[in-house]
Scaffold this motif. Structure first.
Motif, mmCIF file in Angstrom:
data_model
loop_
_atom_site.group_PDB
_atom_site.id
_atom_site.type_symbol
_atom_site.label_atom_id
_atom_site.label_comp_id
_atom_site.label_asym_id
_atom_site.label_seq_id
_atom_site.Cartn_x
_atom_site.Cartn_y
_atom_site.Cartn_z
ATOM 1 N N PHE A 17 40.815 -25.336 80.247
ATOM 2 C CA PHE A 17 41.054 -26.773 80.243
ATOM 3 C C PHE A 17 40.887 -27.361 81.643
ATOM 4 O O PHE A 17 40.205 -28.374 81.822
ATOM 5 C CB PHE A 17 42.452 -27.118 79.704
ATOM 6 N N TRP A 21 38.330 -30.231 82.987
ATOM 7 C CA TRP A 21 38.841 -31.454 83.611
ATOM 8 C C TRP A 21 38.251 -31.609 85.011
ATOM 9 O O TRP A 21 37.887 -32.711 85.427
ATOM 10 C CB TRP A 21 40.361 -31.395 83.668
ATOM 11 N N ARG A 32 38.320 -32.376 74.605
ATOM 12 C CA ARG A 32 39.563 -31.702 74.974
ATOM 13 C C ARG A 32 40.730 -32.691 75.073
ATOM 14 O O ARG A 32 41.795 -32.351 75.548
ATOM 15 C CB ARG A 32 39.376 -30.950 76.287
ATOM 16 N N LEU A 33 40.488 -33.924 74.632
ATOM 17 C CA LEU A 33 41.524 -34.963 74.647
ATOM 18 C C LEU A 33 41.836 -35.386 73.217
ATOM 19 O O LEU A 33 40.929 -35.554 72.402
ATOM 20 C CB LEU A 33 41.042 -36.194 75.429
ATOM 21 N N LEU A 37 46.633 -40.385 73.535
ATOM 22 C CA LEU A 37 47.497 -39.501 74.295
ATOM 23 C C LEU A 37 48.410 -40.280 75.216
ATOM 24 O O LEU A 37 48.162 -41.434 75.537
ATOM 25 C CB LEU A 37 46.684 -38.457 75.059
ATOM 26 N N HIS A 83 50.996 -22.429 84.336
ATOM 27 C CA HIS A 83 51.159 -22.773 82.925
ATOM 28 C C HIS A 83 52.451 -22.180 82.385
ATOM 29 O O HIS A 83 52.974 -21.203 82.919
ATOM 30 C CB HIS A 83 49.968 -22.280 82.095
ATOM 31 N N ARG A 90 52.324 -25.395 71.958
ATOM 32 C CA ARG A 90 52.148 -26.256 73.134
ATOM 33 C C ARG A 90 52.110 -25.415 74.408
ATOM 34 O O ARG A 90 52.797 -24.407 74.532
ATOM 35 C CB ARG A 90 53.289 -27.269 73.261
ATOM 36 N N PHE A 113 49.534 -31.427 82.276
ATOM 37 C CA PHE A 113 48.835 -31.622 81.013
ATOM 38 C C PHE A 113 49.604 -30.890 79.923
ATOM 39 O O PHE A 113 49.920 -29.713 80.083
ATOM 40 C CB PHE A 113 47.418 -31.037 81.078
ATOM 41 N N LEU A 115 49.150 -29.432 76.392
ATOM 42 C CA LEU A 115 48.058 -29.074 75.503
ATOM 43 C C LEU A 115 48.564 -28.623 74.148
ATOM 44 O O LEU A 115 49.560 -27.901 74.053
ATOM 45 C CB LEU A 115 47.227 -27.931 76.114
ATOM 46 N N THR A 123 43.716 -29.126 72.968
ATOM 47 C CA THR A 123 43.613 -30.572 73.119
ATOM 48 C C THR A 123 44.775 -31.118 73.935
ATOM 49 O O THR A 123 45.936 -30.817 73.667
ATOM 50 C CB THR A 123 43.631 -31.233 71.717
ATOM 51 N N CYS A 124 44.451 -31.939 74.923
ATOM 52 C CA CYS A 124 45.463 -32.575 75.761
ATOM 53 C C CYS A 124 46.096 -33.743 74.999
ATOM 54 O O CYS A 124 45.402 -34.662 74.569
ATOM 55 C CB CYS A 124 44.825 -33.069 77.050
ATOM 56 N N TYR A 127 48.929 -36.517 79.617
ATOM 57 C CA TYR A 127 48.424 -36.323 80.978
ATOM 58 C C TYR A 127 49.340 -37.109 81.905
ATOM 59 O O TYR A 127 49.458 -38.326 81.786
ATOM 60 C CB TYR A 127 46.980 -36.811 81.094
#
Length: 135
Positions: A17, A21, A32-33, A37, A83, A90, A113, A115, A123-124, A127
Motif C-alpha cells: 500500500f 501511495w 486502493r481507496l 473515506l 503496521h 483491519r 492509513f 486499511l 483498501t484504505c 487517511y
C-alpha cells in the motif's frame, strides 16, 4: 495461519500500500481507496469521495512544488513504515516521509492509513495526516 505468517502478510500488505501511495499516481492509488473515506489532518476530519481525494492530492503536489524556491529540488523520501493489525480485517499503517526542498526547509510528514484487508488489494478507508501542510 500462524502469528508469524499473519505478521508477514500484514507487513507485505502495508509495504504494498505505501509503495503504491508513494508513487503519487492517481491511476495506481485509485483502486486502493474506498469509494468514500475518512480524511483528516491536525485541523479537521471529514469524509470525502475517492475522486475528490485524488484531485486534492494532485493540487497539493502542485502547490508544494510552487511553494518551493527550487521546485526541481523538492523531493519526498519514505523513511519508515510501521503496521499494527486491528483484528482480522483491519490494518493500521503509519508511514513517515521526509520532504526536502531548499536547504533548511526539511519537513517530516507522518500519515496513518486504516486499511480494509478483506479486499484485494487492501483498501484504505481512512487517511489521517498528523500535521497540516503549510500550503
Amino acid at each position: 495461519m500462524s502469528s508469524h505468517e499473519h505478521d508477514t502478510e500484514s507487513a507485505r500488505i502495508a509495504a504494498d500500500f505505501v509503495a503504491a501511495w508513494d508513487t503519487g499516481s492517481p491511476a495506481i492509488i485509485a483502486d486502493r481507496l474506498a469509494e468514500r473515506l475518512l480524511v483528516g489532518d491536525a485541523d479537521h476530519t471529514t469524509t470525502v469521495g475517492r475522486d475528490d481525494l485524488l484531485t486534492g492530492m494532485s493540487r497539493r503536489a502542485e502547490a508544494l512544488g510552487a511553494a518551493s524556491p527550487d521546485a526541481a529540488a523538492l523531493s519526498a523520501t519514505l523513511v519508515a513504515t510501521e503496521h499494527s493489525a486491528l483484528g482480522p480485517s483491519r490494518l493500521l499503517v503509519t508511514a513517515t516521509w521526509r520532504l526536502a526542498g531548499a536547504p533548511g526547509r526539511e519537513l517530516t510528514l507522518l500519515s496513518d492509513f486504516l486499511l480494509d484487508v478483506t479486499t484485494t488489494p487492501a483498501t484504505c478507508v481512512a487517511y489521517l495526516a498528523r500535521q497540516t501542510l503549510p500550503v
